[in-house]
Design a protein around this motif. Structure first.
Motif, PDB file in Angstrom:
ATOM      1  N   GLU A   1       0.935  -1.314  -0.174  1.00  0.00           N
ATOM      2  CA  GLU A   1      -0.109   0.070  -0.127  1.00  0.00           C
ATOM      3  C   GLU A   1       0.832   1.167   0.309  1.00  0.00           C
ATOM      4  N   ARG A   2       1.734   0.806   0.323  1.00  0.00           N
ATOM      5  CA  ARG A   2       2.713   2.613   0.693  1.00  0.00           C
ATOM      6  C   ARG A   2       3.434   2.392  -0.610  1.00  0.00           C
ATOM      7  N   VAL A   3       4.273   1.636  -0.616  1.00  0.00           N
ATOM      8  CA  VAL A   3       4.724   1.235  -1.876  1.00  0.00           C
ATOM      9  C   VAL A   3       3.734   2.537  -3.103  1.00  0.00           C
ATOM     10  N   ALA A   4       2.680   1.443  -2.922  1.00  0.00           N
ATOM     11  CA  ALA A   4       1.762   2.332  -4.320  1.00  0.00           C
ATOM     12  C   ALA A   4       1.710   3.575  -4.664  1.00  0.00           C
ATOM     13  N   LEU A   5       1.088   4.245  -2.304  1.00  0.00           N
ATOM     14  CA  LEU A   5       1.224   5.557  -2.547  1.00  0.00           C
ATOM     15  C   LEU A   5       2.343   6.835  -2.805  1.00  0.00           C
ATOM     16  N   ALA A   6       3.845   6.089  -2.269  1.00  0.00           N
ATOM     17  CA  ALA A   6       5.101   6.906  -3.025  1.00  0.00           C
ATOM     18  C   ALA A   6       5.633   6.481  -4.438  1.00  0.00           C
ATOM     19  N   THR A   7       4.921   5.934  -5.430  1.00  0.00           N
ATOM     20  CA  THR A   7       5.319   6.452  -6.815  1.00  0.00           C
ATOM     21  C   THR A   7       4.064   6.821  -7.377  1.00  0.00           C
ATOM     22  N   GLN A   8       2.646   7.159  -6.421  1.00  0.00           N
ATOM     23  CA  GLN A   8       1.886   8.134  -7.173  1.00  0.00           C
ATOM     24  C   GLN A   8       2.466   9.378  -6.485  1.00  0.00           C
ATOM     25  N   ALA A   9       2.711   9.636  -5.082  1.00  0.00           N
ATOM     26  CA  ALA A   9       3.148  11.631  -4.775  1.00  0.00           C
ATOM     27  C   ALA A   9       3.560  11.729  -5.345  1.00  0.00           C
ATOM     28  N   THR A  10       3.657  13.406  -5.990  1.00  0.00           N
ATOM     29  CA  THR A  10       4.227  14.801  -6.150  1.00  0.00           C
ATOM     30  C   THR A  10       4.375  15.696  -5.394  1.00  0.00           C
ATOM     31  N   VAL A  11       4.096  16.174  -4.305  1.00  0.00           N
ATOM     32  CA  VAL A  11       4.928  16.391  -3.460  1.00  0.00           C
ATOM     33  C   VAL A  11       5.250  16.054  -2.235  1.00  0.00           C
ATOM     34  N   ARG A  12       5.766  17.000  -1.267  1.00  0.00           N
ATOM     35  CA  ARG A  12       6.427  16.087  -0.362  1.00  0.00           C
ATOM     36  C   ARG A  12       5.573  15.928   0.927  1.00  0.00           C
ATOM     37  N   GLY A  13       4.888  16.566   0.943  1.00  0.00           N
ATOM     38  CA  GLY A  13       3.337  16.372   2.076  1.00  0.00           C
ATOM     39  C   GLY A  13       2.990  14.872   2.198  1.00  0.00           C
ATOM     40  N   ASP A  14       3.019  14.598   0.424  1.00  0.00           N
ATOM     41  CA  ASP A  14       2.227  13.240   0.327  1.00  0.00           C
ATOM     42  C   ASP A  14       3.021  11.681   0.542  1.00  0.00           C
ATOM     43  N   LEU A  15       4.833  12.257   1.165  1.00  0.00           N
ATOM     44  CA  LEU A  15       5.102  11.059   1.413  1.00  0.00           C
ATOM     45  C   LEU A  15       5.322  10.767   3.121  1.00  0.00           C
ATOM     46  N   ILE A  16       5.077  12.061   3.197  1.00  0.00           N
ATOM     47  CA  ILE A  16       5.081  12.098   5.135  1.00  0.00           C
ATOM     48  C   ILE A  16       4.587  11.542   5.845  1.00  0.00           C
ATOM     49  N   PRO A  17       3.065  10.707   5.318  1.00  0.00           N
ATOM     50  CA  PRO A  17       2.455   9.889   6.012  1.00  0.00           C
ATOM     51  C   PRO A  17       2.649   8.908   5.695  1.00  0.00           C
ATOM     52  N   LEU A  18       3.164   8.576   5.081  1.00  0.00           N
ATOM     53  CA  LEU A  18       4.048   7.042   4.855  1.00  0.00           C
ATOM     54  C   LEU A  18       5.004   6.575   5.410  1.00  0.00           C
ATOM     55  N   PHE A  19       6.306   7.600   6.227  1.00  0.00           N
ATOM     56  CA  PHE A  19       6.769   7.408   6.873  1.00  0.00           C
ATOM     57  C   PHE A  19       6.559   7.779   8.113  1.00  0.00           C
ATOM     58  N   ALA A  20       5.243   8.668   9.103  1.00  0.00           N
ATOM     59  CA  ALA A  20       4.600   9.155  10.227  1.00  0.00           C
ATOM     60  C   ALA A  20       5.364   8.122  11.657  1.00  0.00           C
ATOM     61  N   ASP A  21       4.968   6.841  10.838  1.00  0.00           N
ATOM     62  CA  ASP A  21       4.943   5.862  11.889  1.00  0.00           C
ATOM     63  C   ASP A  21       6.685   4.532  12.418  1.00  0.00           C
ATOM     64  N   LEU A  22       7.384   6.006  11.850  1.00  0.00           N
ATOM     65  CA  LEU A  22       8.357   4.476  11.113  1.00  0.00           C
ATOM     66  C   LEU A  22       9.272   5.365  12.491  1.00  0.00           C
ATOM     67  N   PRO A  23      10.877   4.435  12.173  1.00  0.00           N
ATOM     68  CA  PRO A  23      11.964   5.917  12.849  1.00  0.00           C
ATOM     69  C   PRO A  23      12.241   6.534  12.378  1.00  0.00           C
ATOM     70  N   SER A  24      12.473   6.934  10.181  1.00  0.00           N
ATOM     71  CA  SER A  24      13.373   7.916   9.284  1.00  0.00           C
ATOM     72  C   SER A  24      12.568   7.899   9.059  1.00  0.00           C
ATOM     73  N   ALA A  25      12.798   9.062   8.369  1.00  0.00           N
ATOM     74  CA  ALA A  25      12.436   9.262   6.702  1.00  0.00           C
ATOM     75  C   ALA A  25      13.432   9.464   5.825  1.00  0.00           C
ATOM     76  N   PRO A  26      13.027   9.670   4.505  1.00  0.00           N
ATOM     77  CA  PRO A  26      13.452  10.193   3.035  1.00  0.00           C
ATOM     78  C   PRO A  26      14.479  11.146   3.265  1.00  0.00           C
ATOM     79  N   ALA A  27      15.431  11.192   2.966  1.00  0.00           N
ATOM     80  CA  ALA A  27      16.086  12.265   2.800  1.00  0.00           C
ATOM     81  C   ALA A  27      15.816  13.678   2.053  1.00  0.00           C
ATOM     82  N   ALA A  28      14.747  13.172   1.376  1.00  0.00           N
ATOM     83  CA  ALA A  28      14.490  14.463   0.730  1.00  0.00           C
ATOM     84  C   ALA A  28      13.358  15.360   2.037  1.00  0.00           C
ATOM     85  N   MET A  29      13.338  15.041   2.949  1.00  0.00           N
ATOM     86  CA  MET A  29      11.795  15.276   3.742  1.00  0.00           C
ATOM     87  C   MET A  29      12.537  15.978   5.076  1.00  0.00           C
TER      88      MET A  29
END
Length: 125
Positions: free
Chosen positions: A37-65
């Motif tokens: 589910e998260r991979v599908a959402l990540a591949t459809q993301a267009t802005v940084r804000g789209d990635l934030i919920p994908l990592f909200a409950d995980l210990p680290s975020a991508p460098a772009a964020m």
């Protein structure tokens, strides 16, 4: 700049997010369903804000964020100090044209790296 969720992202940022999700999946933090589910959402993301919920409950975020603060930038620039000192030592000790060329080469590379690091730390707020 990284704190602006409305900034558009590109393929590199989406691929980085998918790779990081893969690391979390491999570490057992995500089930196969959550990962898909998260991979599908990540591949459809267009802005940084789209990635934030994908990592909200995980210990680290991508460098772009992640944001590079002044302290991080200062620490990165401090890594250049040994190269600069070696170049200056070569200039002082060996007053030979070849030594000068080597020293200036080292200074050029260190200066170019510092310029890139400073460029990464700047940007519109």
């Amino acid at each position: 700049m990284a704190d602006r969720p409305d900034i558009r992202i590109g393929t590199a940022e989406r691929e980085e997010a998918v790779a990081l999700l893969g690391e979390h999946f491999a570490a057992g933090r995500l089930s196969l369903t959550e990962f898909d589910e998260r991979v599908a959402l990540a591949t459809q993301a267009t802005v940084r804000g789209d990635l934030i919920p994908l990592f909200a409950d995980l210990p680290s975020a991508p460098a772009a964020m992640a944001s590079t603060g002044p302290r991080d930038l200062a620490e990165q620039l401090l890594t250049l100090v040994p190269f600069i000192l070696v170049a200056l030592l070569v200039i002082v000790v060996f007053r030979h044209p070849i030594a000068l060329l080597i020293a200036f080469g080292v200074l050029f590379v260190a200066g170019r790296r510092a310029y890139r690091l400073l460029g990464e730390g700047r940007g519109p707020s």
